[in-house]
Design an enzyme around this catalytic site. Structure first.
Site, PDB file in Angstrom:
ATOM      1  N   ASP A  10       0.871  -1.177   0.000  1.00  0.00           N
ATOM      2  CA  ASP A  10       0.000   0.000   0.000  1.00  0.00           C
ATOM      3  C   ASP A  10       0.910   1.231   0.000  1.00  0.00           C
ATOM      4  O   ASP A  10       2.136   1.119  -0.190  1.00  0.00           O
ATOM      5  CB  ASP A  10      -0.999  -0.041   1.168  1.00  0.00           C
ATOM      6  CG  ASP A  10      -0.337   0.186   2.530  1.00  0.00           C
ATOM      7  OD1 ASP A  10       0.913   0.258   2.604  1.00  0.00           O
ATOM      8  OD2 ASP A  10      -1.079   0.286   3.526  1.00  0.00           O
ATOM      9  N   CYS A  67       3.080  -3.329   3.977  1.00  0.00           N
ATOM     10  CA  CYS A  67       2.240  -2.185   4.327  1.00  0.00           C
ATOM     11  C   CYS A  67       2.879  -1.522   5.545  1.00  0.00           C
ATOM     12  O   CYS A  67       4.050  -1.785   5.836  1.00  0.00           O
ATOM     13  CB  CYS A  67       0.785  -2.585   4.538  1.00  0.00           C
ATOM     14  SG  CYS A  67       0.434  -3.606   5.977  1.00  0.00           S
ATOM     15  N   THR A  69       2.346  -1.591   8.982  1.00  0.00           N
ATOM     16  CA  THR A  69       2.702  -2.536  10.052  1.00  0.00           C
ATOM     17  C   THR A  69       3.004  -3.924   9.515  1.00  0.00           C
ATOM     18  O   THR A  69       3.537  -4.767  10.241  1.00  0.00           O
ATOM     19  CB  THR A  69       1.534  -2.694  11.031  1.00  0.00           C
ATOM     20  OG1 THR A  69       0.399  -3.197  10.300  1.00  0.00           O
ATOM     21  CG2 THR A  69       1.172  -1.375  11.704  1.00  0.00           C
ATOM     22  N   HIS A 100      10.990 -23.461   8.292  1.00  0.00           N
ATOM     23  CA  HIS A 100       9.949 -24.171   9.042  1.00  0.00           C
ATOM     24  C   HIS A 100       8.553 -24.023   8.455  1.00  0.00           C
ATOM     25  O   HIS A 100       7.727 -24.919   8.620  1.00  0.00           O
ATOM     26  CB  HIS A 100       9.902 -23.666  10.497  1.00  0.00           C
ATOM     27  CG  HIS A 100      11.092 -24.070  11.308  1.00  0.00           C
ATOM     28  ND1 HIS A 100      11.158 -23.903  12.677  1.00  0.00           N
ATOM     29  CD2 HIS A 100      12.282 -24.642  10.941  1.00  0.00           C
ATOM     30  CE1 HIS A 100      12.331 -24.359  13.124  1.00  0.00           C
ATOM     31  NE2 HIS A 100      13.035 -24.794  12.086  1.00  0.00           N
ATOM     32  N   HIS A 135       8.151 -30.477   9.598  1.00  0.00           N
ATOM     33  CA  HIS A 135       7.445 -29.224   9.300  1.00  0.00           C
ATOM     34  C   HIS A 135       6.381 -29.407   8.218  1.00  0.00           C
ATOM     35  O   HIS A 135       5.420 -28.646   8.157  1.00  0.00           O
ATOM     36  CB  HIS A 135       8.445 -28.148   8.881  1.00  0.00           C
ATOM     37  CG  HIS A 135       9.476 -27.885   9.930  1.00  0.00           C
ATOM     38  ND1 HIS A 135       9.154 -27.359  11.166  1.00  0.00           N
ATOM     39  CD2 HIS A 135      10.809 -28.116   9.953  1.00  0.00           C
ATOM     40  CE1 HIS A 135      10.253 -27.260  11.902  1.00  0.00           C
ATOM     41  NE2 HIS A 135      11.270 -27.717  11.184  1.00  0.00           N
TER      42      HIS A 135
END
Ligand code: RB5
Length: 145
Positions: A10, A67, A69, A100, A135
């Site tokens: 964004d 973005c 955060t 993982h 995994h």
């Protein structure tokens, strides 16, 4: 790993996305940019979904989404089947996201990561193989049946 990397952000992630392009070029990768294309305010799901569609369909193997955060665009990409978006803010988390989690989209918080750390996250993400083994069963159990 494919040499074509999908990119999405964004407005808050746009400056780092443009810098990521320079690193990819320096390292011999190509990229497909799904936007956004400026710092004008916009909505992260639009760009996250465009990138996730390309990875989900198999058009691309790998993407990087950014973005402010990292949370909003990570939530968006992870709504897609087969997408394993990993929010990373340290190189070791990016490395473990590959080892993982077999993450196929690296997500970074553009407003909360410095350039050097972001560069090392991208480097680790692109160069680290999935370990498989125990995994794999965990990844197979992620989709809601
Ligand atoms: C944009 O202001 C910001 O909300 C967005 O980039 C992101 O941080 C949302 O999760």
């Amino acid at each position: 790993m494919s040499k074509i990397i999908g990119l999405a952000s964004d407005h808050a992630g746009y400056p780092l996305k443009e810098t990521v392009k320079q690193w990819l070029t320096e390292w011999g990768y190509s990229y497909k940019d799904f936007g956004t294309n400026s710092t004008d305010s916009c909505n992260y799901p639009e760009f996250g979904h465009a990138l996730a569609n390309a990875v989900e369909s198999g058009e691309l193997e790998t993407g990087i989404a950014i973005c402010g955060t990292g949370n909003g665009i990570n939530m968006s990409v992870n709504h897609h089947a087969g997408i394993r978006g990993a929010l990373c803010w340290q190189p070791q988390i990016a490395e473990l996201a590959r080892q993982h989690n077999d993450a196929n989209i690296l997500v970074m918080p553009g407003r909360f990561i410095d350039e050097d750390t972001a560069r090392r996250c991208v480097e680790k993400f692109l160069s680290t193989p999935f370990e498989g083994g125990r995994h794999q069963a965990r990844i197979d159990a992620i989709p809601v049946k």
